[in-house]
Write a protein that holds these residues in place. Structure first.
Motif, PDB file in Angstrom:
ATOM      1  N   THR A   1       0.817  -1.215   0.000  1.00 50.65           N
ATOM      2  CA  THR A   1       0.000   0.000   0.000  1.00 50.65           C
ATOM      3  C   THR A   1       0.851   1.266   0.000  1.00 50.65           C
ATOM      4  O   THR A   1       0.686   2.151  -0.851  1.00 50.65           O
ATOM      5  CB  THR A   1      -0.936   0.009   1.218  1.00 50.65           C
ATOM      6  N   CYS A   2       1.779   1.376   0.949  1.00 47.85           N
ATOM      7  CA  CYS A   2       2.575   2.602   1.079  1.00 47.85           C
ATOM      8  C   CYS A   2       3.690   2.695   0.052  1.00 47.85           C
ATOM      9  O   CYS A   2       4.239   3.779  -0.160  1.00 47.85           O
ATOM     10  CB  CYS A   2       3.142   2.709   2.493  1.00 47.85           C
ATOM     11  N   ARG A   3       4.016   1.590  -0.582  1.00 50.02           N
ATOM     12  CA  ARG A   3       5.018   1.635  -1.645  1.00 50.02           C
ATOM     13  C   ARG A   3       4.538   2.494  -2.809  1.00 50.02           C
ATOM     14  O   ARG A   3       5.332   3.074  -3.547  1.00 50.02           O
ATOM     15  CB  ARG A   3       5.340   0.225  -2.136  1.00 50.02           C
ATOM     16  N   ARG A   4       3.228   2.590  -2.952  1.00 47.73           N
ATOM     17  CA  ARG A   4       2.653   3.317  -4.077  1.00 47.73           C
ATOM     18  C   ARG A   4       2.403   4.796  -3.784  1.00 47.73           C
ATOM     19  O   ARG A   4       1.904   5.518  -4.646  1.00 47.73           O
ATOM     20  CB  ARG A   4       1.351   2.629  -4.490  1.00 47.73           C
ATOM     21  N   LEU A   5       2.739   5.262  -2.589  1.00 44.46           N
ATOM     22  CA  LEU A   5       2.570   6.680  -2.263  1.00 44.46           C
ATOM     23  C   LEU A   5       3.586   7.529  -3.024  1.00 44.46           C
ATOM     24  O   LEU A   5       4.701   7.075  -3.315  1.00 44.46           O
ATOM     25  CB  LEU A   5       2.760   6.909  -0.761  1.00 44.46           C
ATOM     26  N   THR A   6       3.227   8.751  -3.320  1.00 47.81           N
ATOM     27  CA  THR A   6       4.169   9.663  -3.968  1.00 47.81           C
ATOM     28  C   THR A   6       5.198  10.132  -2.946  1.00 47.81           C
ATOM     29  O   THR A   6       4.977  10.056  -1.727  1.00 47.81           O
ATOM     30  CB  THR A   6       3.440  10.889  -4.530  1.00 47.81           C
ATOM     31  N   ALA A   7       6.314  10.628  -3.430  1.00 47.89           N
ATOM     32  CA  ALA A   7       7.356  11.133  -2.538  1.00 47.89           C
ATOM     33  C   ALA A   7       6.838  12.267  -1.668  1.00 47.89           C
ATOM     34  O   ALA A   7       7.149  12.354  -0.466  1.00 47.89           O
ATOM     35  CB  ALA A   7       8.555  11.603  -3.361  1.00 47.89           C
ATOM     36  N   ALA A   8       6.034  13.129  -2.236  1.00 43.92           N
ATOM     37  CA  ALA A   8       5.493  14.258  -1.479  1.00 43.92           C
ATOM     38  C   ALA A   8       4.573  13.781  -0.361  1.00 43.92           C
ATOM     39  O   ALA A   8       4.603  14.299   0.762  1.00 43.92           O
ATOM     40  CB  ALA A   8       4.742  15.199  -2.416  1.00 43.92           C
ATOM     41  N   GLU A   9       3.752  12.775  -0.652  1.00 42.66           N
ATOM     42  CA  GLU A   9       2.832  12.272   0.373  1.00 42.66           C
ATOM     43  C   GLU A   9       3.592  11.560   1.484  1.00 42.66           C
ATOM     44  O   GLU A   9       3.239  11.673   2.666  1.00 42.66           O
ATOM     45  CB  GLU A   9       1.809  11.325  -0.255  1.00 42.66           C
TER      46      GLU A   9
ATOM     47  N   GLU B   1       6.616  12.262   2.570  1.00 40.46           N
ATOM     48  CA  GLU B   1       7.248  13.277   3.406  1.00 40.46           C
ATOM     49  C   GLU B   1       6.221  13.973   4.297  1.00 40.46           C
ATOM     50  O   GLU B   1       6.479  14.243   5.472  1.00 40.46           O
ATOM     51  CB  GLU B   1       7.977  14.300   2.536  1.00 40.46           C
ATOM     52  N   ARG B   2       5.059  14.257   3.751  1.00 40.41           N
ATOM     53  CA  ARG B   2       4.016  14.909   4.543  1.00 40.41           C
ATOM     54  C   ARG B   2       3.563  14.019   5.696  1.00 40.41           C
ATOM     55  O   ARG B   2       3.440  14.484   6.832  1.00 40.41           O
ATOM     56  CB  ARG B   2       2.825  15.243   3.647  1.00 40.41           C
ATOM     57  N   ARG B   3       3.372  12.756   5.435  1.00 45.01           N
ATOM     58  CA  ARG B   3       2.869  11.845   6.461  1.00 45.01           C
ATOM     59  C   ARG B   3       3.947  11.486   7.487  1.00 45.01           C
ATOM     60  O   ARG B   3       3.648  11.257   8.658  1.00 45.01           O
ATOM     61  CB  ARG B   3       2.298  10.588   5.806  1.00 45.01           C
ATOM     62  N   ARG B   4       5.207  11.435   7.045  1.00 45.25           N
ATOM     63  CA  ARG B   4       6.296  11.125   7.985  1.00 45.25           C
ATOM     64  C   ARG B   4       6.372  12.148   9.108  1.00 45.25           C
ATOM     65  O   ARG B   4       6.731  11.815  10.238  1.00 45.25           O
ATOM     66  CB  ARG B   4       7.642  11.094   7.254  1.00 45.25           C
ATOM     67  N   ALA B   5       6.037  13.389   8.819  1.00 45.44           N
ATOM     68  CA  ALA B   5       6.120  14.446   9.823  1.00 45.44           C
ATOM     69  C   ALA B   5       5.021  14.341  10.865  1.00 45.44           C
ATOM     70  O   ALA B   5       5.144  14.924  11.950  1.00 45.44           O
ATOM     71  CB  ALA B   5       6.043  15.810   9.143  1.00 45.44           C
ATOM     72  N   ALA B   6       3.980  13.581  10.571  1.00 48.51           N
ATOM     73  CA  ALA B   6       2.833  13.572  11.468  1.00 48.51           C
ATOM     74  C   ALA B   6       2.420  12.191  11.967  1.00 48.51           C
ATOM     75  O   ALA B   6       1.690  12.087  12.953  1.00 48.51           O
ATOM     76  CB  ALA B   6       1.637  14.225  10.766  1.00 48.51           C
ATOM     77  N   GLU B   7       2.876  11.132  11.318  1.00 47.88           N
ATOM     78  CA  GLU B   7       2.375   9.798  11.650  1.00 47.88           C
ATOM     79  C   GLU B   7       3.500   8.826  12.022  1.00 47.88           C
ATOM     80  O   GLU B   7       4.584   8.876  11.439  1.00 47.88           O
ATOM     81  CB  GLU B   7       1.613   9.219  10.457  1.00 47.88           C
TER      82      GLU B   7
END
Length: 283
Positions: A121-129, A131-137
């Protein structure tokens, strides 16, 4: 030859641990080699110093002597971080935000040697997404198995007494290399530490045969040497299941308290003689 026994201080040792430690110890001694102890204590939430002391007391009670001071995985966090950073720089790992419930609910999850595989699932996330989620999750780090296996190419390892085996790491899917609650997975930490310690022969239970596929891949990706392997039969209880801490298996400490002679028990285990109700079986 250099072998090791690597208990996790998350509980007390049982007969299965004793059997594995004896085989590793005796293999080294028979070859005029060294036997080391490593404490796999990176699970900070469950590791206890009291279990470290008890494990060393159990091994001494069995009559085992080890070379040098025990090694601590918790002292090697920088090495794990460096390896993870190296893999990340090559685009071989990615952050994963899925929970176990998310993965269990996925109808797309195939099965591998250890159960359901991560569906990517997360392998298909964009680089921008990412980075955004790493800061919060909270997140773990997974190996992009497709890319990693393609980069490494065909891999083999030698199983003592059975010859060369072809590794199949792809069957394990995108494994976790760093957990949300720990700086490294068993696969990553054990592979790095075996190399750092100079382990030439890994002696461990048959339940870890499949893990060797993954360890062989990590050795190739991180340019680490490949030891020889010996996967031995497991000590099982009356129900036929291998002994496990989580199931409340009878501990060596209990046997010590009952006045059992540790040296005699060790010799019985060497000869394949187990206490009533126990047996040896391959996984």
């Amino acid at each position: 030859m250099l072998t090791r026994f690597a208990p996790s201080p998350t509980g007390e040792l049982h007969l299965g641990h004793a059997y594995s430690a004896l085989l590793a110890h005796d293999a080294a001694r028979a070859a005029g080699g060294r036997f080391r102890i490593r404490i796999d204590d990176i699970d900070g939430g469950r590791s206890r110093e009291s279990h470290v002391a008890a494990a060393l007391a159990d091994l001494a009670w069995l009559g085992l002597a080890w070379d040098g001071a025990p090694v601590r995985q918790s002292a090697h966090l920088d090495a794990y971080a460096a390896a993870l950073a190296d893999l990340a720089a090559r685009g071989l790992v990615y952050p994963c935000f899925c929970t176990r419930a998310d993965i269990a609910a996925s109808l797309a999850a195939p099965h591998g040697p250890a159960g359901p595989l991560y569906p990517g699932t997360c392998r298909r996330l964009t680089a921008a997404e990412r980075e955004r989620r790493r800061a919060a999750e909270p997140h773990c780090w997974r190996l992009d198995m497709g890319r990693a296996a393609a980069l490494a190419g065909p891999l083999r390892w030698e199983e003592e007494g059975q010859g060369v085996r072809l590794a199949d790491p792809a069957a394990h899917g995108d494994i976790v290399l760093a957990r949300k609650d720990a700086p490294a997975s068993y696969h990553l930490a054990s592979t790095i530490d075996d190399a750092a310690m100079g382990v030439t022969h890994v002696v461990r239970g048959a339940d870890l045969i499949a893990s060797t596929d993954v360890h062989r891949l990590l050795q190739a990706l991180l340019a680490l040497p490949t030891p020889r392997y010996r996967h031995h039969a497991l000590v099982c209880g009356a129900d036929g299941r291998r002994l496990a801490k989580r199931d409340g298996a009878a501990t060596l400490a209990m046997l010590r308290e009952k006045g059992v002679d540790g040296g005699a028990l060790a010799n019985d285990l060497r000869a394949g003689r187990l206490p009533a109700g126990y047996s040896l079986r391959m996984a």
